[in-house]
Design a protein around this motif. Structure first.
Motif, PDB file in Angstrom:
ATOM      1  N   TYR A   1     -66.948 -83.635  49.142  1.00  0.00           N
ATOM      2  CA  TYR A   1     -68.226 -85.153  48.753  1.00  0.00           C
ATOM      3  C   TYR A   1     -68.747 -84.491  49.743  1.00  0.00           C
ATOM      4  O   TYR A   1     -69.384 -84.123  50.756  1.00  0.00           O
ATOM      5  CB  TYR A   1     -67.320 -86.024  49.279  1.00  0.00           C
ATOM      6  CG  TYR A   1     -66.046 -86.620  48.580  1.00  0.00           C
ATOM      7  CD1 TYR A   1     -66.755 -87.137  46.979  1.00  0.00           C
ATOM      8  CD2 TYR A   1     -65.162 -86.512  48.776  1.00  0.00           C
ATOM      9  CE1 TYR A   1     -65.151 -87.644  46.506  1.00  0.00           C
ATOM     10  CE2 TYR A   1     -63.693 -86.778  48.094  1.00  0.00           C
ATOM     11  CZ  TYR A   1     -64.207 -87.397  46.931  1.00  0.00           C
ATOM     12  OH  TYR A   1     -62.682 -87.732  46.086  1.00  0.00           O
ATOM     13  N   HIS A   2     -70.072 -84.942  48.619  1.00  0.00           N
ATOM     14  CA  HIS A   2     -71.639 -84.860  48.804  1.00  0.00           C
ATOM     15  C   HIS A   2     -71.588 -86.318  49.249  1.00  0.00           C
ATOM     16  O   HIS A   2     -71.705 -87.607  48.733  1.00  0.00           O
ATOM     17  CB  HIS A   2     -72.350 -84.753  48.150  1.00  0.00           C
ATOM     18  CG  HIS A   2     -72.291 -83.600  47.437  1.00  0.00           C
ATOM     19  ND1 HIS A   2     -73.091 -82.045  47.961  1.00  0.00           N
ATOM     20  CD2 HIS A   2     -72.046 -82.730  46.387  1.00  0.00           C
ATOM     21  CE1 HIS A   2     -72.798 -80.984  47.216  1.00  0.00           C
ATOM     22  NE2 HIS A   2     -71.554 -81.137  46.270  1.00  0.00           N
TER      23      HIS A   2
ATOM     24  N   PRO B   1     -74.971 -86.010  61.302  1.00  0.00           N
ATOM     25  CA  PRO B   1     -74.165 -84.721  60.804  1.00  0.00           C
ATOM     26  C   PRO B   1     -73.459 -84.468  59.137  1.00  0.00           C
ATOM     27  O   PRO B   1     -73.976 -83.629  58.340  1.00  0.00           O
ATOM     28  CB  PRO B   1     -73.955 -83.520  61.565  1.00  0.00           C
ATOM     29  CG  PRO B   1     -74.440 -84.521  62.895  1.00  0.00           C
ATOM     30  CD  PRO B   1     -74.588 -85.544  62.151  1.00  0.00           C
ATOM     31  N   TYR B   2     -73.306 -86.064  58.958  1.00  0.00           N
ATOM     32  CA  TYR B   2     -72.150 -86.015  58.055  1.00  0.00           C
ATOM     33  C   TYR B   2     -73.308 -86.448  56.925  1.00  0.00           C
ATOM     34  O   TYR B   2     -72.516 -86.506  55.364  1.00  0.00           O
ATOM     35  CB  TYR B   2     -70.963 -87.053  58.633  1.00  0.00           C
ATOM     36  CG  TYR B   2     -70.328 -86.884  59.096  1.00  0.00           C
ATOM     37  CD1 TYR B   2     -69.383 -85.810  59.137  1.00  0.00           C
ATOM     38  CD2 TYR B   2     -70.304 -87.106  60.387  1.00  0.00           C
ATOM     39  CE1 TYR B   2     -68.377 -85.376  60.238  1.00  0.00           C
ATOM     40  CE2 TYR B   2     -69.655 -86.729  62.127  1.00  0.00           C
ATOM     41  CZ  TYR B   2     -68.554 -86.040  61.495  1.00  0.00           C
ATOM     42  OH  TYR B   2     -67.531 -85.670  61.999  1.00  0.00           O
ATOM     43  N   PHE B   3     -73.958 -87.024  56.832  1.00  0.00           N
ATOM     44  CA  PHE B   3     -75.272 -87.659  55.881  1.00  0.00           C
ATOM     45  C   PHE B   3     -75.719 -86.419  55.224  1.00  0.00           C
ATOM     46  O   PHE B   3     -77.222 -86.292  55.883  1.00  0.00           O
ATOM     47  CB  PHE B   3     -76.166 -88.525  56.119  1.00  0.00           C
ATOM     48  CG  PHE B   3     -74.362 -89.537  56.335  1.00  0.00           C
ATOM     49  CD1 PHE B   3     -74.415 -89.967  54.401  1.00  0.00           C
ATOM     50  CD2 PHE B   3     -74.847 -90.746  57.309  1.00  0.00           C
ATOM     51  CE1 PHE B   3     -73.480 -91.067  54.876  1.00  0.00           C
ATOM     52  CE2 PHE B   3     -73.383 -90.980  57.313  1.00  0.00           C
ATOM     53  CZ  PHE B   3     -73.112 -92.029  56.207  1.00  0.00           C
TER      54      PHE B   3
ATOM     55  N   LEU C   1     -69.504 -98.196  66.176  1.00  0.00           N
ATOM     56  CA  LEU C   1     -68.656 -97.895  64.907  1.00  0.00           C
ATOM     57  C   LEU C   1     -67.525 -98.958  65.164  1.00  0.00           C
ATOM     58  O   LEU C   1     -66.818 -98.762  65.868  1.00  0.00           O
ATOM     59  CB  LEU C   1     -68.235 -96.677  65.094  1.00  0.00           C
ATOM     60  CG  LEU C   1     -69.414 -95.431  65.078  1.00  0.00           C
ATOM     61  CD1 LEU C   1     -69.065 -93.868  64.899  1.00  0.00           C
ATOM     62  CD2 LEU C   1     -70.245 -95.300  62.984  1.00  0.00           C
ATOM     63  N   LEU C   2     -67.084 -99.096  63.917  1.00  0.00           N
ATOM     64  CA  LEU C   2     -65.753 -99.252  63.142  1.00  0.00           C
ATOM     65  C   LEU C   2     -64.601 -98.602  63.131  1.00  0.00           C
ATOM     66  O   LEU C   2     -65.302 -96.738  63.380  1.00  0.00           O
ATOM     67  CB  LEU C   2     -65.465 -99.738  61.752  1.00  0.00           C
ATOM     68  CG  LEU C   2     -65.823-101.177  61.598  1.00  0.00           C
ATOM     69  CD1 LEU C   2     -65.947-100.853  59.853  1.00  0.00           C
ATOM     70  CD2 LEU C   2     -66.392-102.548  62.331  1.00  0.00           C
ATOM     71  N   LYS C   3     -63.339 -98.568  63.900  1.00  0.00           N
ATOM     72  CA  LYS C   3     -62.834 -97.604  64.189  1.00  0.00           C
ATOM     73  C   LYS C   3     -62.242 -96.632  63.291  1.00  0.00           C
ATOM     74  O   LYS C   3     -62.300 -97.220  61.811  1.00  0.00           O
ATOM     75  CB  LYS C   3     -60.799 -97.778  65.171  1.00  0.00           C
ATOM     76  CG  LYS C   3     -59.906 -97.232  65.489  1.00  0.00           C
ATOM     77  CD  LYS C   3     -58.945 -98.116  66.094  1.00  0.00           C
ATOM     78  CE  LYS C   3     -58.234 -97.383  66.689  1.00  0.00           C
ATOM     79  NZ  LYS C   3     -57.069 -97.742  67.127  1.00  0.00           N
ATOM     80  N   GLY C   4     -62.578 -95.132  63.165  1.00  0.00           N
ATOM     81  CA  GLY C   4     -62.111 -94.653  62.559  1.00  0.00           C
ATOM     82  C   GLY C   4     -63.087 -94.030  61.533  1.00  0.00           C
ATOM     83  O   GLY C   4     -62.898 -93.242  60.364  1.00  0.00           O
TER      84      GLY C   4
ATOM     85  N   LEU D   1     -65.647 -89.834  57.726  1.00  0.00           N
ATOM     86  CA  LEU D   1     -66.636 -88.930  57.646  1.00  0.00           C
ATOM     87  C   LEU D   1     -66.154 -87.488  57.322  1.00  0.00           C
ATOM     88  O   LEU D   1     -66.828 -86.861  56.508  1.00  0.00           O
ATOM     89  CB  LEU D   1     -68.000 -89.523  57.836  1.00  0.00           C
ATOM     90  CG  LEU D   1     -68.262 -90.536  57.654  1.00  0.00           C
ATOM     91  CD1 LEU D   1     -69.591 -91.360  58.212  1.00  0.00           C
ATOM     92  CD2 LEU D   1     -68.790 -91.097  56.288  1.00  0.00           C
ATOM     93  N   LYS D   2     -66.134 -86.923  58.392  1.00  0.00           N
ATOM     94  CA  LYS D   2     -65.330 -85.516  58.277  1.00  0.00           C
ATOM     95  C   LYS D   2     -64.310 -85.359  57.691  1.00  0.00           C
ATOM     96  O   LYS D   2     -64.174 -84.255  56.367  1.00  0.00           O
ATOM     97  CB  LYS D   2     -64.691 -85.669  59.359  1.00  0.00           C
ATOM     98  CG  LYS D   2     -64.577 -84.416  60.380  1.00  0.00           C
ATOM     99  CD  LYS D   2     -63.401 -84.736  61.952  1.00  0.00           C
ATOM    100  CE  LYS D   2     -63.603 -82.990  61.946  1.00  0.00           C
ATOM    101  NZ  LYS D   2     -62.557 -82.746  63.332  1.00  0.00           N
ATOM    102  N   ASP D   3     -63.458 -86.432  57.132  1.00  0.00           N
ATOM    103  CA  ASP D   3     -62.174 -86.117  55.871  1.00  0.00           C
ATOM    104  C   ASP D   3     -62.914 -86.059  54.955  1.00  0.00           C
ATOM    105  O   ASP D   3     -62.327 -84.953  54.115  1.00  0.00           O
ATOM    106  CB  ASP D   3     -61.109 -87.280  56.415  1.00  0.00           C
ATOM    107  CG  ASP D   3     -60.387 -86.422  57.208  1.00  0.00           C
ATOM    108  OD1 ASP D   3     -60.263 -85.423  58.159  1.00  0.00           O
ATOM    109  OD2 ASP D   3     -59.217 -87.426  57.662  1.00  0.00           O
TER     110      ASP D   3
END
Length: 230
Positions: free
Chosen positions: A118-119, A142-144, A102-105, A110-112
């Motif tokens: 946001y959807h 889970p974020y999507f 993953l790219l850092k952060g 996505l959590k924020d």
């Protein structure tokens, strides 16, 4: 502009695809007996050939199968070597399927965004198996709320149909409440433009803005992305 839906590209927007690609290519060529110097030369040739093939595919000039069936044969031919390009391709696919960088952060971003209401929708070109494995093993799935992959829906960005399919399954989405976010100018930005969407170019490498396509926003970091959306 108030957005409710964010369509995210994955490779090099959230996933560190380039880093995994280079590591995977090095493993493949070395495992096939290439010297260190020849491996570096082969990797550079591969990057150019692969970029050209994907650009042709995104323009609808070739089928995706041609990418996978010919790219390593073309590399070997340019090096003046004989060999089974499909064997290289098979080994490389295994490397890609286990690229969980993953790219850092990326996850905290996505959590924020999810917490902000946001959807989140993933909209990516690529191999279905590879992308699903990455989403699961990186913990991003889970974020999507939904995941759209060109391999599964039969059409790739920047084709407007890619976005028509997403909108067709989400009646509450509109051109004014949806933002396309990605690093690819010829795929993400042009695709969003074709669909009549605002676009956000994730330009981590500080590339010059192309004259032919003008993103609505250009951000050089996740911090800058947050400033726009949160």
């Amino acid at each position: 502009m108030t957005y409710k839906y964010l369509i995210f590209d994955l490779d090099d927007t959230l996933f560190d695809f380039k880093g995994g690609e280079m590591a995977g290519l090095e493993n493949v060529f070395m495992n096939h007996g290439f010297s260190s110097d020849l491996t570096q030369k082969a990797m550079a040739i591969y990057v150019e050939i692969n970029r050209g093939l994907w650009a042709a595919f995104e323009k609808g000039e070739i089928e995706k199968s041609e990418i996978h069936e010919t790219r390593f044969d073309r590399v070997l031919a340019q090096l003046g070597l004989s060999g089974d390009g499909l064997s290289f391709e098979k080994d490389y696919r295994q490397e890609l399927n286990h690229n969980y960088r993953l790219l850092k952060g990326a996850e905290s971003l996505l959590k924020d965004l999810q917490t902000a209401g946001y959807h989140l929708i993933a909209g990516t070109n690529g191999e279905a198996q590879t992308q699903h494995l990455r989403l699961e093993h990186t913990g991003l799935r889970p974020y999507f709320e939904q995941v759209y992959i060109s391999d599964e829906i039969g059409v790739a960005k920047p084709n407007k149909v890619f976005f028509d399919i997403i909108f067709g399954e989400n009646p509450a989405m509109s051109q004014t409440n949806t933002l396309m976010i990605g690093d690819g100018v010829a795929s993400d930005m042009l695709g969003g433009q074709n669909a009549g969407l605002d676009t956000m170019w994730v330009n981590f490498k500080d590339l010059p803005t192309p004259s032919s396509i003008q993103p609505t926003y250009t951000v050089a970091s996740y911090a800058a992305l947050r400033e726009v959306l949160i």
